[in-house]
Scaffold this motif. Structure first.
Motif, PDB file in Angstrom:
ATOM      1  N   VAL A  56    -113.109  52.246 -27.742  1.00  0.00           N
ATOM      2  CA  VAL A  56    -112.322  52.285 -26.502  1.00  0.00           C
ATOM      3  C   VAL A  56    -112.313  50.901 -25.857  1.00  0.00           C
ATOM      4  CG1 VAL A  56    -112.280  53.213 -24.148  1.00  0.00           C
ATOM      5  CG2 VAL A  56    -112.692  54.745 -26.100  1.00  0.00           C
ATOM      6  N   ALA A  57    -113.475  50.253 -25.812  1.00  0.00           N
ATOM      7  CA  ALA A  57    -113.599  48.951 -25.145  1.00  0.00           C
ATOM      8  C   ALA A  57    -112.868  47.859 -25.906  1.00  0.00           C
ATOM      9  CB  ALA A  57    -115.078  48.598 -25.003  1.00  0.00           C
ATOM     10  N   ASP A  58    -112.753  48.019 -27.233  1.00  0.00           N
ATOM     11  CA  ASP A  58    -112.123  46.985 -28.064  1.00  0.00           C
ATOM     12  C   ASP A  58    -110.620  46.887 -27.838  1.00  0.00           C
ATOM     13  OD1 ASP A  58    -114.465  46.208 -29.196  1.00  0.00           O
ATOM     14  OD2 ASP A  58    -114.179  47.257 -31.107  1.00  0.00           O
ATOM     15  N   ASN A  59    -110.045  47.865 -27.145  1.00  0.00           N
ATOM     16  CA  ASN A  59    -108.600  47.876 -26.926  1.00  0.00           C
ATOM     17  C   ASN A  59    -108.303  47.950 -25.433  1.00  0.00           C
ATOM     18  OD1 ASN A  59    -107.588  48.216 -29.816  1.00  0.00           O
ATOM     19  ND2 ASN A  59    -109.116  49.834 -29.630  1.00  0.00           N
ATOM     20  N   ASP A  60    -107.280  47.236 -25.022  1.00  0.00           N
ATOM     21  CA  ASP A  60    -106.953  47.152 -23.600  1.00  0.00           C
ATOM     22  C   ASP A  60    -106.013  48.297 -23.200  1.00  0.00           C
ATOM     23  OD1 ASP A  60    -106.900  46.140 -21.059  1.00  0.00           O
ATOM     24  OD2 ASP A  60    -105.235  44.769 -21.467  1.00  0.00           O
ATOM     25  N   PHE A  61    -106.401  49.520 -23.571  1.00  0.00           N
ATOM     26  CA  PHE A  61    -105.543  50.672 -23.311  1.00  0.00           C
ATOM     27  C   PHE A  61    -106.284  51.718 -22.487  1.00  0.00           C
ATOM     28  CE2 PHE A  61    -104.151  49.640 -27.876  1.00  0.00           C
ATOM     29  CZ  PHE A  61    -103.158  48.769 -27.457  1.00  0.00           C
ATOM     30  N   ASP A  62    -105.502  52.528 -21.757  1.00  0.00           N
ATOM     31  CA  ASP A  62    -106.077  53.732 -21.176  1.00  0.00           C
ATOM     32  C   ASP A  62    -106.344  54.737 -22.301  1.00  0.00           C
ATOM     33  OD1 ASP A  62    -106.141  52.934 -18.437  1.00  0.00           O
ATOM     34  OD2 ASP A  62    -103.975  53.191 -18.352  1.00  0.00           O
ATOM     35  N   VAL A  63    -106.903  55.900 -21.925  1.00  0.00           N
ATOM     36  CA  VAL A  63    -107.472  56.785 -22.952  1.00  0.00           C
ATOM     37  C   VAL A  63    -106.897  58.195 -22.839  1.00  0.00           C
ATOM     38  CG1 VAL A  63    -109.629  57.866 -23.732  1.00  0.00           C
ATOM     39  CG2 VAL A  63    -109.596  55.450 -23.094  1.00  0.00           C
ATOM     40  N   THR A  64    -106.665  58.809 -23.989  1.00  0.00           N
ATOM     41  CA  THR A  64    -106.277  60.220 -24.044  1.00  0.00           C
ATOM     42  C   THR A  64    -107.280  60.983 -24.905  1.00  0.00           C
ATOM     43  OG1 THR A  64    -103.929  59.759 -23.735  1.00  0.00           O
ATOM     44  CG2 THR A  64    -104.494  61.855 -24.770  1.00  0.00           C
ATOM     45  N   LEU A  65    -107.835  62.053 -24.344  1.00  0.00           N
ATOM     46  CA  LEU A  65    -108.721  62.949 -25.099  1.00  0.00           C
ATOM     47  C   LEU A  65    -107.856  64.084 -25.632  1.00  0.00           C
ATOM     48  CD1 LEU A  65    -111.620  63.253 -22.444  1.00  0.00           C
ATOM     49  CD2 LEU A  65    -111.257  61.459 -24.157  1.00  0.00           C
ATOM     50  N   THR A  66    -107.892  64.292 -26.952  1.00  0.00           N
ATOM     51  CA  THR A  66    -107.046  65.321 -27.547  1.00  0.00           C
ATOM     52  C   THR A  66    -107.751  65.876 -28.768  1.00  0.00           C
ATOM     53  OG1 THR A  66    -104.777  65.752 -28.322  1.00  0.00           O
ATOM     54  CG2 THR A  66    -105.687  63.552 -28.800  1.00  0.00           C
ATOM     55  N   GLY A  67    -107.031  66.609 -29.612  1.00  0.00           N
ATOM     56  CA  GLY A  67    -107.740  67.196 -30.743  1.00  0.00           C
ATOM     57  C   GLY A  67    -106.779  67.868 -31.704  1.00  0.00           C
ATOM     58  N   GLY A  68    -107.254  69.129 -32.086  1.00  0.00           N
ATOM     59  CA  GLY A  68    -108.337  69.908 -31.550  1.00  0.00           C
ATOM     60  C   GLY A  68    -108.199  70.118 -30.033  1.00  0.00           C
ATOM     61  N   ASP A  69    -109.241  70.600 -29.461  1.00  0.00           N
ATOM     62  CA  ASP A  69    -109.253  70.779 -28.001  1.00  0.00           C
ATOM     63  C   ASP A  69    -110.560  70.216 -27.455  1.00  0.00           C
ATOM     64  OD1 ASP A  69    -109.338  71.558 -25.375  1.00  0.00           O
ATOM     65  OD2 ASP A  69    -108.367  73.487 -25.752  1.00  0.00           O
ATOM     66  N   PRO A  70    -110.481  69.086 -26.741  1.00  0.00           N
ATOM     67  CA  PRO A  70    -111.705  68.457 -26.233  1.00  0.00           C
ATOM     68  C   PRO A  70    -112.491  69.342 -25.275  1.00  0.00           C
ATOM     69  CG  PRO A  70    -109.732  67.239 -25.530  1.00  0.00           C
ATOM     70  CD  PRO A  70    -109.268  68.311 -26.456  1.00  0.00           C
ATOM     71  N   MET A  71    -111.833  70.314 -24.653  1.00  0.00           N
ATOM     72  CA  MET A  71    -112.551  71.150 -23.677  1.00  0.00           C
ATOM     73  C   MET A  71    -113.641  72.012 -24.329  1.00  0.00           C
ATOM     74  SD  MET A  71    -112.047  70.825 -20.458  1.00  0.00           S
ATOM     75  CE  MET A  71    -111.008  69.695 -19.503  1.00  0.00           C
ATOM     76  N   TYR A  72    -113.557  72.229 -25.652  1.00  0.00           N
ATOM     77  CA  TYR A  72    -114.657  72.950 -26.324  1.00  0.00           C
ATOM     78  C   TYR A  72    -115.931  72.107 -26.368  1.00  0.00           C
ATOM     79  CZ  TYR A  72    -111.478  76.594 -27.901  1.00  0.00           C
ATOM     80  OH  TYR A  72    -110.583  77.647 -27.947  1.00  0.00           O
ATOM     81  N   HIS A  73    -115.782  70.814 -26.098  1.00  0.00           N
ATOM     82  CA  HIS A  73    -116.933  69.900 -26.109  1.00  0.00           C
ATOM     83  C   HIS A  73    -117.223  69.375 -24.707  1.00  0.00           C
ATOM     84  CE1 HIS A  73    -116.267  69.785 -30.485  1.00  0.00           C
ATOM     85  NE2 HIS A  73    -114.996  69.626 -30.197  1.00  0.00           N
ATOM     86  N   ALA A  74    -116.791  70.136 -23.695  1.00  0.00           N
ATOM     87  CA  ALA A  74    -116.800  69.613 -22.326  1.00  0.00           C
ATOM     88  C   ALA A  74    -118.166  69.097 -21.894  1.00  0.00           C
ATOM     89  CB  ALA A  74    -116.299  70.692 -21.364  1.00  0.00           C
ATOM     90  N   GLU A  75    -119.211  69.869 -22.171  1.00  0.00           N
ATOM     91  CA  GLU A  75    -120.545  69.471 -21.701  1.00  0.00           C
ATOM     92  C   GLU A  75    -120.933  68.104 -22.268  1.00  0.00           C
ATOM     93  OE1 GLU A  75    -123.560  72.329 -22.655  1.00  0.00           O
ATOM     94  OE2 GLU A  75    -125.034  71.408 -21.312  1.00  0.00           O
ATOM     95  N   GLU A  76    -120.634  67.912 -23.548  1.00  0.00           N
ATOM     96  CA  GLU A  76    -120.998  66.681 -24.236  1.00  0.00           C
ATOM     97  C   GLU A  76    -120.122  65.497 -23.792  1.00  0.00           C
ATOM     98  OE1 GLU A  76    -120.078  67.019 -28.421  1.00  0.00           O
ATOM     99  OE2 GLU A  76    -121.568  65.518 -28.949  1.00  0.00           O
ATOM    100  N   LEU A  77    -118.900  65.797 -23.355  1.00  0.00           N
ATOM    101  CA  LEU A  77    -117.944  64.724 -23.080  1.00  0.00           C
ATOM    102  C   LEU A  77    -118.026  64.165 -21.669  1.00  0.00           C
ATOM    103  CD1 LEU A  77    -114.693  65.701 -24.997  1.00  0.00           C
ATOM    104  CD2 LEU A  77    -116.665  64.388 -25.700  1.00  0.00           C
ATOM    105  N   VAL A  78    -118.796  64.806 -20.796  1.00  0.00           N
ATOM    106  CA  VAL A  78    -118.880  64.309 -19.418  1.00  0.00           C
ATOM    107  C   VAL A  78    -119.371  62.859 -19.402  1.00  0.00           C
ATOM    108  CG1 VAL A  78    -120.059  64.567 -17.210  1.00  0.00           C
ATOM    109  CG2 VAL A  78    -119.148  66.588 -18.372  1.00  0.00           C
ATOM    110  N   SER A  79    -120.475  62.582 -20.123  1.00  0.00           N
ATOM    111  CA  SER A  79    -121.023  61.214 -20.108  1.00  0.00           C
ATOM    112  C   SER A  79    -120.023  60.218 -20.674  1.00  0.00           C
ATOM    113  CB  SER A  79    -122.291  61.114 -20.954  1.00  0.00           C
ATOM    114  OG  SER A  79    -123.049  62.240 -20.811  1.00  0.00           O
ATOM    115  N   LEU A  80    -119.309  60.609 -21.730  1.00  0.00           N
ATOM    116  CA  LEU A  80    -118.305  59.716 -22.314  1.00  0.00           C
ATOM    117  C   LEU A  80    -117.222  59.402 -21.281  1.00  0.00           C
ATOM    118  CD1 LEU A  80    -117.162  58.376 -24.981  1.00  0.00           C
ATOM    119  CD2 LEU A  80    -115.755  60.437 -25.179  1.00  0.00           C
ATOM    120  N   ALA A  81    -116.737  60.439 -20.589  1.00  0.00           N
ATOM    121  CA  ALA A  81    -115.679  60.246 -19.593  1.00  0.00           C
ATOM    122  C   ALA A  81    -116.167  59.357 -18.450  1.00  0.00           C
ATOM    123  CB  ALA A  81    -115.211  61.603 -19.064  1.00  0.00           C
TER     124      ALA A  81
END
Ligand code: SF4
Length: 160
Positions: A56-81
């Motif tokens: 994510v840091a290597d590119n000067d872009f905003d971010v989209t979480l997609t899949g699959g469905d990222p909400m199935y990993h919600a607990e794990e993804l909080v820190s990433l977000a």
């Protein structure tokens, strides 16, 4: 975290060029899903949060979480977000869950606090419309999360 792919520079998953992160696994089983191979929760490869953040840091872009469905990993993804937001990037998130279900779930609502725009709802083939912006069927909403904080859904518009 289980990642199918990370694609820098996509232009179809939100405004501008974005880094799209595809998380493995989905149980919504939408008829006509564009990517049924993404349903497998064991698909892709295991990546650490640090490895994902580096891409994510290597590119000067905003971010989209997609899949699959990222909400199935919600607990794990909080820190990433949280870390992505610290970089000053905005986050769009695609999910087959409805906004109303997400705000009543402890883990999904926690992740939602760090999302700027939520594209919600399953893909419904009978409502497919190729003219829609950033979504496949007309039941899906582009939700401005901050403006919907009271629980009343406010849809995202250009310029938000
Ligand atoms: S939510 Fe998305 S990935 Fe999951 S089945 Fe529906 S269209 Fe496919």
């Amino acid at each position: 975290m289980r990642i199918l792919d990370i694609v820098p520079g996509t232009s179809v998953d939100g405004p501008g060029l974005r880094t799209a992160i595809y998380f493995a696994g989905c149980k919504h089983c939408c008829h006509g899903c564009h990517n049924p191979q993404s349903w497998d929760f064991t698909g892709g490869r295991e990546m650490t949060m640090e490895e994902v953040l580096k891409e994510v840091a290597d590119n000067d872009f905003d971010v989209t979480l997609t899949g699959g469905d990222p909400m199935y990993h919600a607990e794990e993804l909080v820190s990433l977000a949280v870390e992505i937001k610290k970089m000053g990037k905005d986050i769009w998130c695609y999910t087959g869950f409805m906004y109303e279900d997400i705000i009543s779930d402890v883990h999904m609502s926690h992740l939602l606090e760090h999302i700027d725009v939520l594209v919600d709802g399953p893909y419904i083939e009978s409502l497919r419309d190729i003219h829609l912006l950033f979504r496949g069927s007309s039941n899906q909403r582009l939700i401005n999360v901050a403006k919907s904080a009271s629980g009343h859904v406010v849809e995202w518009n250009w310029g938000d």
